[in-house]
Write a protein that holds these residues in place. Structure first.
Motif, PDB file in Angstrom:
ATOM      1  N   UNK A 139     118.797  53.832   6.774  1.00 25.93           N
ATOM      2  CA  UNK A 139     120.192  53.733   6.344  1.00 25.93           C
ATOM      3  C   UNK A 139     120.507  54.794   5.303  1.00 25.93           C
ATOM      4  N   UNK A 140     121.733  55.273   5.356  1.00 24.04           N
ATOM      5  CA  UNK A 140     122.298  56.151   4.330  1.00 24.04           C
ATOM      6  C   UNK A 140     121.601  57.497   4.218  1.00 24.04           C
ATOM      7  N   UNK A 141     121.035  58.008   5.314  1.00 24.83           N
ATOM      8  CA  UNK A 141     120.467  59.347   5.281  1.00 24.83           C
ATOM      9  C   UNK A 141     121.515  60.332   5.757  1.00 24.83           C
ATOM     10  N   UNK A 142     121.687  61.393   5.005  1.00 26.15           N
ATOM     11  CA  UNK A 142     122.594  62.458   5.388  1.00 26.15           C
ATOM     12  C   UNK A 142     121.875  63.437   6.308  1.00 26.15           C
ATOM     13  N   UNK A 143     122.537  63.852   7.326  1.00 22.69           N
ATOM     14  CA  UNK A 143     122.014  64.797   8.312  1.00 22.69           C
ATOM     15  C   UNK A 143     120.752  64.234   8.970  1.00 22.69           C
ATOM     16  N   UNK A 144     119.804  65.074   9.309  1.00 25.09           N
ATOM     17  CA  UNK A 144     118.619  64.607  10.015  1.00 25.09           C
ATOM     18  C   UNK A 144     117.464  64.447   9.048  1.00 25.09           C
ATOM     19  N   UNK A 145     116.548  63.566   9.412  1.00 29.12           N
ATOM     20  CA  UNK A 145     115.347  63.350   8.612  1.00 29.12           C
ATOM     21  C   UNK A 145     114.092  63.557   9.444  1.00 29.12           C
ATOM     22  N   UNK A 146     114.048  62.936  10.603  1.00 29.25           N
ATOM     23  CA  UNK A 146     112.841  62.987  11.418  1.00 29.25           C
ATOM     24  C   UNK A 146     112.514  64.374  11.976  1.00 29.25           C
ATOM     25  N   UNK A 147     113.476  65.239  12.242  1.00 26.74           N
ATOM     26  CA  UNK A 147     113.121  66.560  12.784  1.00 26.74           C
ATOM     27  C   UNK A 147     112.511  67.550  11.776  1.00 26.74           C
TER      28      UNK A 147
END
Length: 194
Positions: A139-147
């Motif tokens: 929740x509440x992550x801006x843009x991408x995180x996993x890539x």
């Protein structure tokens, strides 16, 4: 592997890919042995901290449950949103990939094998990540995180692609500059407003 155990996918693709490319076993043995040391260190640390031999640490079994249990429709939707979601989509927030991925493909014969295998490992890692986790990364992550890890693994191949196919070609350079400007502006605005 100490950061994210499933980064072993990148190591496996690089080791096996280089072994096939070079027609020798040494890459598999060296990369496999070093990865096994990382796995042993992770398991030892988790045993020390959690009193259990586990790869997931304090996260529980959600990763493994989704990796093994999510259906193909859920997975396809998750990958599509991971790429194209207006909030978290990789292509939306890193549009320069629309120029650099074709550059890698067009330059693949000039790119060193280790860089290509690393990029392929990054793609495989991201597909595993999206199979086992909901695409936004929480929740509440801006843009991408996993890539992020996949982009790091692909960075050398993307650079070689730029060097071989984009650099010196006016239209491609303009396209890359425009997509980089969009990515930087989007990230800056999002970071300031979020």
């Amino acid at each position: 592997m100490l950061v994210r155990p499933h980064l072993a996918v990148v190591a496996a693709v690089v080791g096996i890919g280089l072994a096939v490319h070079l027609r020798e076993w040494r890459p598999v043995i060296l990369i496999g042995a070093l990865s096994a040391l990382g796995l042993a260190a992770l398991l030892g640390y988790n045993y020390w901290l959690w009193s259990a031999v586990t790869m997931s640490g304090g996260y529980g079994g959600d990763f493994a449950d989704l990796l093994l249990g999510s259906g193909p429709v859920w997975y396809l939707r998750n990958v599509t949103l991971g790429l194209l979601s207006p909030v978290n989509g990789l292509i939306i927030w890193a549009p320069f990939l629309l120029v650099l991925v074709p550059a890698v493909w067009r330059s693949r014969r000039q790119i060193p094998g280790w860089a290509l295998m690393s990029a392929l490992g990054g793609v495989a890692y991201l597909l595993v990540q999206w199979k086992a986790n909901y695409y936004p990364g929480g929740d509440a992550f801006f843009a991408y995180r996993y890539p992020l890890e996949a982009l790091t693994a692909a960075a050398p191949a993307l650079w070689f692609g730029w060097d071989q196919w984009v650099r010196g070609h006016r239209t491609r350079e303009k396209a890359l500059f425009l997509t980089l400007a969009l990515a930087i502006t989007g990230q800056a605005v999002g970071a300031l407003l979020s």
